[in-house]
Design a protein around this motif. Structure first.
Motif, short mmCIF file in Angstrom:
data_model
loop_
_atom_site.label_atom_id
_atom_site.label_comp_id
_atom_site.label_asym_id
_atom_site.label_seq_id
_atom_site.Cartn_x
_atom_site.Cartn_y
_atom_site.Cartn_z
N PRO A 164 0.81 -1.23 0.00
CA PRO A 164 0.00 0.00 0.00
C PRO A 164 0.83 1.28 0.00
O PRO A 164 0.34 2.33 -0.40
N LEU A 165 2.07 1.20 0.46
CA LEU A 165 2.92 2.38 0.53
C LEU A 165 3.82 2.46 -0.71
O LEU A 165 4.35 1.44 -1.17
N ARG A 166 4.00 3.65 -1.23
CA ARG A 166 4.95 3.84 -2.32
C ARG A 166 6.38 3.82 -1.77
O ARG A 166 6.61 4.25 -0.64
N PRO A 167 7.35 3.36 -2.57
CA PRO A 167 8.74 3.52 -2.16
C PRO A 167 9.10 5.01 -2.05
O PRO A 167 8.59 5.83 -2.81
N VAL A 168 9.96 5.32 -1.11
CA VAL A 168 10.39 6.71 -0.90
C VAL A 168 11.88 6.82 -1.23
O VAL A 168 12.68 5.97 -0.82
N GLU A 169 12.22 7.85 -1.97
CA GLU A 169 13.63 8.22 -2.13
C GLU A 169 13.79 9.60 -1.51
O GLU A 169 13.21 10.58 -1.98
#
Length: 253
Positions: free
Chosen positions: A74-79
């Motif tokens: 459900p969470l997008r990857p974060v950069e």
């Protein structure tokens, strides 16, 4: 987006609101909008260097707030990238990066590795995208905080990142293929586009034998197909090498 708000809150809590100049989106968010498989890409401009404890706290917090990229996550990857304002303004190449979190290093973080400061040519591209997007999540407009990056520095930063991309071809296939297409497109046109727009540009110029691989990467990125590479695996490496040769020719001109 609640996830983005949570990441900004983490940064404020760890670095302290008074030590943050601004927080700015880059990547897909400012190049045509987030796609189903887009990361949340943020540049934090700080007033001072970070401590080892702050870098560890950011890493621990992001491990919980960032999606791993697994199907159904459900969470997008974060950069998340942190740079000290005095290290990037006035601009000098290569710039210094204070901290960077990316999901491609999740396993290393879980084994205890913490991102360390160091030279990061990729900041040339990030700063350029931030200025192009002209969006502030926190702080003043980016053109009040950042200097424009000379196009020559953007180009050499892109080329400098190619070996690292190729090393990840087998583990991050879709992203590597799309990023190579964007580098090729940017060097040829002088513009930085979204990954799907870059794929469109490259597909029109690829020999027929090399199109299926990039077409699959584009379709997965847009949520039009499920991700799989087993049927195209023998074509992935030849496609990547073809694009790298095109990049090399443009880089030497």
């Amino acid at each position: 987006m609640a996830q983005t708000d949570d990441v900004v809150r983490l940064v404020r809590d760890v670095l302290g609101a008074g030590d943050i100049v601004g927080v700015y989106p880059h990547g897909s968010a400012v190049l045509g909008g987030l796609r189903p498989h887009s990361d949340i890409d943020l540049l934090v401009v700080a007033r001072r260097r970070t401590t080892a404890g702050q870098r560890q706290a950011l890493t621990d917090g992001l491990l919980a707030l960032s999606g791993s990229g697994a199907p159904g996550e459900p969470l997008r990857p974060v950069e998340l990238t942190v740079a000290v304002q005095d290290d990037i303004r006035p601009w000098a190449y290569p710039p210094r990066c204070e901290f960077q979190y990316g999901e491609w290093l999740r396993d290393a973080y879980l084994r205890g590795r913490t991102p360390e400061p160091g030279a990061s040519p990729d900041l040339a591209l990030l700063v350029t995208m931030v200025l192009r997007g002209s969006v502030a999540l926190l702080g003043p407009d980016p053109d009040q905080v950042l200097d424009p990056v000379p196009p020559a520095d953007v180009a050499r930063a892109m080329v400098a990142g190619v070996p690292e991309l190729l090393a990840e071809l087998g583990t991050d296939t879709r992203n590597v293929l799309l990023t190579l297409a964007r580098i090729w497109t940017s060097l040829a046109t002088g513009d930085i586009t979204s990954k799907d727009a870059a794929a469109d540009w490259a597909l029109a110029r690829l020999p027929a034998v090399h199109r299926p691989v990039l077409a699959r990467a584009r379709a997965v990125y847009l949520g039009e197909e499920e991700e799989r590479w087993d049927d195209l695996l023998p074509q992935v490496e030849p496609h990547a090498q073809y694009v790298v040769r095109r990049i090399g020719r443009l880089a030497t001109h």
